[in-house]
Write an enzyme that holds these catalytic residues in place. Structure first.
Site, PDB file in Angstrom:
ATOM      1  CE  LYS A  23      -3.720  -0.461   2.463  1.00  0.00           C
ATOM      2  NZ  LYS A  23      -4.351  -0.704   3.763  1.00  0.00           N
ATOM      3  NE  ARG A  92      -5.278   3.436   3.919  1.00  0.00           N
ATOM      4  CZ  ARG A  92      -5.341   3.625   2.601  1.00  0.00           C
ATOM      5  NH1 ARG A  92      -4.746   4.678   2.048  1.00  0.00           N
ATOM      6  NH2 ARG A  92      -5.980   2.760   1.837  1.00  0.00           N
ATOM      7  N   GLY A 101      -8.250  -7.024   3.934  1.00  0.00           N
ATOM      8  CA  GLY A 101      -9.022  -7.062   5.162  1.00  0.00           C
ATOM      9  C   GLY A 101      -8.357  -7.768   6.319  1.00  0.00           C
ATOM     10  CG  MET A 103      -2.779  -6.529   7.890  1.00  0.00           C
ATOM     11  SD  MET A 103      -2.185  -7.739   9.077  1.00  0.00           S
ATOM     12  CE  MET A 103      -1.046  -6.725   9.972  1.00  0.00           C
ATOM     13  NE  ARG A 342      -6.211  -4.543  -3.136  1.00  0.00           N
ATOM     14  CZ  ARG A 342      -6.838  -4.694  -1.986  1.00  0.00           C
ATOM     15  NH1 ARG A 342      -6.175  -4.659  -0.871  1.00  0.00           N
ATOM     16  NH2 ARG A 342      -8.131  -4.869  -1.939  1.00  0.00           N
ATOM     17  CG  HIS A 464     -14.111  -9.926   3.695  1.00  0.00           C
ATOM     18  ND1 HIS A 464     -14.506 -11.186   4.059  1.00  0.00           N
ATOM     19  CD2 HIS A 464     -12.783  -9.853   3.931  1.00  0.00           C
ATOM     20  CE1 HIS A 464     -13.448 -11.842   4.522  1.00  0.00           C
ATOM     21  NE2 HIS A 464     -12.397 -11.056   4.457  1.00  0.00           N
ATOM     22  CB  SER A 829       9.524 -42.971 -12.507  1.00  0.00           C
ATOM     23  OG  SER A 829       8.414 -42.177 -12.169  1.00  0.00           O
ATOM     24  CB  CYS A 896       5.190 -41.015 -11.276  1.00  0.00           C
ATOM     25  SG  CYS A 896       5.874 -42.259 -10.174  1.00  0.00           S
ATOM     26  CE1 TYR A 916       7.742 -39.161 -16.187  1.00  0.00           C
ATOM     27  CE2 TYR A 916       9.748 -39.604 -17.430  1.00  0.00           C
ATOM     28  CZ  TYR A 916       8.772 -40.014 -16.531  1.00  0.00           C
ATOM     29  OH  TYR A 916       8.820 -41.250 -15.981  1.00  0.00           O
TER      30      TYR A 916
END
Ligand code: ADP
Ligand code: MG
Ligand code: MG
Length: 946
Positions: A23, A92, A101, A103, A342, A464, A829, A896, A916
């Protein structure tokens, strides 16, 4: 005093987020690009860290705050605490990562019984002055003095007093309260504070200021902030900054207002100015859902010049910050002020659309676009919708009872609960719940996470509930005013009907509809295109954005992405999602289908008796081969062979295998056909055999009936197979070593299937994978079974197949001796589920007992079964890859485990040089994007923003 702890807004910029918080940095940025920001200053996150560690402030902060405040006074021409014309400020919070919301913020700070007179005198507006004052006392009472609801069904104490006052007066809106009412509220609020805390409300503005600063820094450690950080993996060490800013007022009357804007639609990503505002209101009102706000387009009539200016601001913000912005503004007597900006939270769909559109607009590069989308967000594109039939039925039966705002897309159906703790408890016991609230607040966050969907009676698209739901990817309908919710009786009344706790309700986050009862859901558009093929690609814009993104991702990524799939239909889905092969086909899953389980059980019941006899023959055969003149051995062999021939166990065992072989072969034929020329890794039998037998008497009796044996036989077998720790017991290749016939049957089935499919003209590439190898000899043993079977099949078929044999690396010893194992294995694998289990020494099935505690206590940063533990398990993986490739440079390496679909883990796999990753079909898009991001991160500074 060596350090700088305080920065004025004109001293910073957007690059200083770590120090000034998001902020603060963006307020500074907006100031520097000439947008109208009320002046102020930021106390840095370093001060927060100091405070969190020691509950005290570093030397020099006092003086620097005083100096910055003096500068503000000079700037505004008002004095803080001045009874004639007081400077009022907001305090703030603002963390590095935006935590909506989480803080707390305090507005109108600096008011007391004498300064309020100054506000009255200078504005000539006593109603306004007392409106500010009552807001200040309640916010300060709540945030700093801790006057909050004490249990879940209770409301905020100040809300309560406010509601009572409005009821007594017979009004509904805060704006209908007059000067006297508001003044009275101040008195009552202060009395409530005194009653709850035993102390008088502080009058001294400087005491108020430091109380507020300390509360903001303290709030960094409150439960809900901690919960939020846990949920989004934000380190506790980041800290929050505190912003102190000159107040501007949207609540002076009809000529003022306040609102929230998005530079694009955060739900769909459409390039339209989006947002909401309220006339005669102060900041929090829009978000808190006190009144349902008006769409920002109506500002054009209400405050035309400010609206025009906002349209320019919208362009400027996107140009300068190069992303969709979510901003706060206030219009004070017609004049526009910017209070925050933001990067806007958005749905997965919007994230993709905005990223793709911004590339088209030349605002960002395609690399940047790829880094803008959290891979997890792709899941939202796959979110279900209601089936048209069940929706039509609901309409016909008049079960669509209300309509709110479509705040979070998707279709959700669940049983109604009225508070967040209930949502958590019900969900924990496996219920689908719908969280219904008048409005949500940050305390509800865990309950929201647990619910299928969220329904609120108040609040707009930027409330909110809506904001958090969009971020979590939850279905949400907000601001549905037809709902009359009663927390105490746990009911809601809507359209004349009473819905009780536990009743089924469905919500449509695309349309905002609230529907009584449970509705059937259907797959998302992307799935209709890809899987059902019921929608043409060109007819779905969601699909076309998705496809665009995936195309860029595929151009960048180096990792191949395979699927874990056990059946032909899963294989087909996997291909639709972009799988380049199968990384794990678990043969045992096939053992349960249809009447196979009976054959499997016959095999198991007879295996060990048969093996004893067969092994005797094998031993004697070797003996005779070594010394053909040993007549005793020759005789014994003849006898043993006779016993084998006469043994029912042996014939039952072999018959069972013979029944299974064609079934397995057919399964593999289906999979090979689906996968075409793509490689398919098939794992030989892995789980302990007891898993295939019922453990209860009734089940055993039934199996006994089916197999025509005495139930005692089954019970005895179950007893025989019992292990204290089956995860570390007779499973994986240990089964294949004990029962080579099983491995041979499987190898045969795989290669015969390959021959069938090859004859059809498909260039098959089977990869036969041996599980749970810990030592090279185990693999050699199994490899021999496979190779011998292959040679037989090829001779029979007059055909050869291009196949390879490899192993899972899932036992730490295998990773550590990978150089030896790679002498046999043609591929590795990493089975990171077992590897994690064995490295940590915890059983996956029992971890649930303490895992939540470990996460809460931050003993583990994340669930190691979800996100690969790079420091520990990851080391074994790195060692395994390096040692394996040292022996066999062209060793194919993949993963995997579950981790193959986890973005962070996928990135790790890229970094250690795997070929992979393999994951469940629905995670493939996530893995493709994560793999692309890993490649981009490797060669650029770009980072995924969270
Ligand atoms: P959050 O981080 O919860 O959004 P904010 O610090 O942004 O909290 O403040 C809450 C509300 O108060 C916002 O709507 C904001 O615009 C408003 N607000 C904050 N500071 C001021 C100010 N100086 N003047 C007017 N409104 C303010
Ligand atoms: Mg804000
Ligand atoms: Mg395993």
């Amino acid at each position: 005093m060596s350090s700088k702890w305080v920065y004025q807004f004109n001293e910073g910029d957007k690059s200083m987020k770590n120090l000034l918080g998001g902020k603060g940095a963006n307020l500074a940025e907006m100031t520097s690009i000439g947008l109208p920001v009320p002046p102020g200053f930021t106390i840095t996150t370093e001060v927060c860290n100091h405070y969190s560690a020691s509950s005290s402030y570093p030397a020099g902060v006092d003086e620097q705050v005083a100096a910055a405040l003096a500068a503000l006074e000079a700037d505004t021409g008002k004095m803080f605490g001045d009874a004639a014309d007081p400077l009022l400020i907001s305090v703030r919070s603002g963390a590095r990562a935006s935590m909506p919301g989480m803080m707390d913020t305090i507005l109108n700070l600096g008011l007391n019984d004498s300064t309020v007179q100054g506000v009255i005198a200078t504005t000539g507006n006593p109603r306004f002055a007392y409106d500010c004052y009552r807001r200040f006392v309640s916010m300060y009472g709540d945030v700093v003095l801790g006057c909050k609801p004490e249990h879940e069904d209770e409301r905020d104490p100040f809300e309560e007093i406010l509601e009572t006052a409005k009821k007594a007066k017979g009004i509904e809106l805060d704006t209908d309260l007059d000067e006297g009412d508001l003044k009275d509220l101040v008195v009552k609020f202060k009395a409530a504070v005194k009653q709850r805390t035993g102390n008088d409300f502080p009058d001294d503005p400087r005491q108020q200021l430091w109380g507020a600063i300390t509360a903001v820094f303290g709030s960094w450690s409150n439960d809900r902030a901690v919960a939020y950080r846990r949920l989004y993996n934000i380190p506790d060490t980041w800290g929050t900054a505190v912003n102190v800013q000159t107040m501007v007022y949207g609540n002076t009357g009809e000529e003022s207002g306040t609102g929230v804007g998005f530079t694009r639609d955060p739900a769909t990503g459409a390039d339209v100015f989006y947002g909401e505002f309220l006339v005669n209101a102060q900041g929090e009102d829009v978000v808190a859902g006190v009144r349902t706000p008006r769409p920002v387009s109506e500002l054009a009539e209400v405050f035309p010049p400010a609206y025009k200016q906002l349209l320019e601001v919208r362009q400027t913000l996107e140009r300068e910050l190069r992303d969709m912005q979510d901003f706060e503004f206030t219009v004070e007597k017609g004049r526009l002020f910017m209070l925050q900006t933001r990067n806007g939270k958005r749905t997965g769909l919007a994230a993709i659309r905005i990223a793709v559109d911004m590339v088209d607009e030349g605002l960002i590069t395609s690399d940047e676009a790829l880094m803008r989308v959290d891979p997890e967000a792709l899941n939202q594109l796959l979110r279900p919708i209601f089936s048209p039939e069940s929706r039509r039925a609901a309409l016909a039966e008049r079960r669509v009872v209300a309509k709110g705002l479509a705040a979070g897309p998707g279709a959700a159906t669940g049983r109604v609960v009225f508070n967040a703790p209930d949502a958590e408890t019900w969900a924990d016991r496996g219920e689908n719940v719908l969280l219904v609230r008048i409005e949500t607040s940050p305390e509800d966050i865990r309950g929201m996470d647990a619910a299928q969907g969220i329904l609120t009676a108040r609040g707009g698209m930027t409330s909110h509930a809506a904001l958090v739901a969009r971020q979590m990817g939850k279905v949400c309908v907000a601001g549905c005013e037809e709902l009359d919710i009663d927390y105490v009786s746990r009911t809601m009344t809507v359209d004349g009907q009473v819905v009780k706790e536990g009743d089924w309700v469905s919500i449509d986050g695309f349309t905002g509809e609230v529907i009584l009862g449970q509705l059937e859901t259907r797959p998302a558009e992307v799935l209709q295109v890809l899987l059902e093929k019921s929608l043409a690609p060109a007819d779905s814009s969601a699909y076309s954005y998705y496809a665009h993104m995936m195309e860029w991702a595929d151009e960048r990524r180096k990792l191949l992405v395979r699927a874990n799939a056990d059946q032909p239909d899963q294989a087909a889905n996997a291909i639709a999602f972009g799988a380049q092969g199968i990384g794990l086909c678990r043969t045992e899953h096939m053992f349960f289908g249809g009447d196979r389980i009976t054959a499997v059980r016959e095999m198991i019941i007879n295996a060990s008796d048969a093996r004893t006899l067969l092994e005797r023959v094998e031993t004697l055969e070797r003996k005779v081969a070594d010394s053909p003149d040993d007549t005793q051995a020759v005789n014994e062999l003849a006898k043993a062979r006779h016993e084998v021939a006469a043994s029912k166990s042996v014939s039952d065992y072999q018959n069972a295998l013979a029944k299974l072989a064609p079934m397995q072969r057919d399964d593999f034929v289906g999979i090979f056909r689906a996968m075409g020329a793509r490689p398919v890794t098939i794992r030989t039998l892995d789980p302990p055999l007891h898993e295939f037998l019922p453990h209860d008497a009734a089940g055993q009796a039934q199996v006994a009936r089916e197999m025509g044996v005495d139930p005692a036989v089954i019970a005895a077998k179950v007893e025989e197979l019992h292990e204290f720790n089956p995860m570390l017991g007779h499973r994986g290749c240990r089964l294949g070593v004990a029962f080579p016939e099983i491995s041979r049957m499987q190898a045969r089935a795989i290669l015969e299937a390959a021959c069938v499919v090859k004859r059809e003209g498909i260039d098959v590439h089977p990869e036969i994978m041996i599980p749970l190898v810990g030592i090279k000899k185990e693999l050699e043993n199994q490899e021999r079974q496979v190779r011998e079977s292959a040679a037989m099949v090829f001779a029979e078929q007059g055909l050869t197949i291009d196949y390879i044999v490899g192993t899972m690396i899932e036992i730490p010893r295998a990773a550590l001796t990978a150089d030896e194992i790679a002498g046999v294995a043609e591929f590795f694998s990493f089975g990171t589920n077992d590897l994690t289990q064995m490295t940590f020494g915890i059983s996956r099935d029992d971890a649930g007992k303490f895992l939540p505690l470990y996460l809460r206590e931050e003993i583990w940063p994340a669930d190691p079964f979800q996100t690969l533990d790079q420091a520990g398990v990851g080391q074994l993986v790195e060692i395994g890859v390096a040692k394996g490739r040292a022996t066999r440079p062209d060793l194919k390496v993949g993963i995997c485990g579950e981790h193959g679909g986890d973005p962070e883990s996928v990135k790790f796999c890229h970094r250690v040089g795997m070929d992979y990753v393999s994951c469940s079909p629905f995670r493939i898009p996530v893995a493709r994007l994560a793999a692309a991001q890993a490649a981009i991160e490797e060669r650029s500074e770009l980072k995924l923003e969270k």
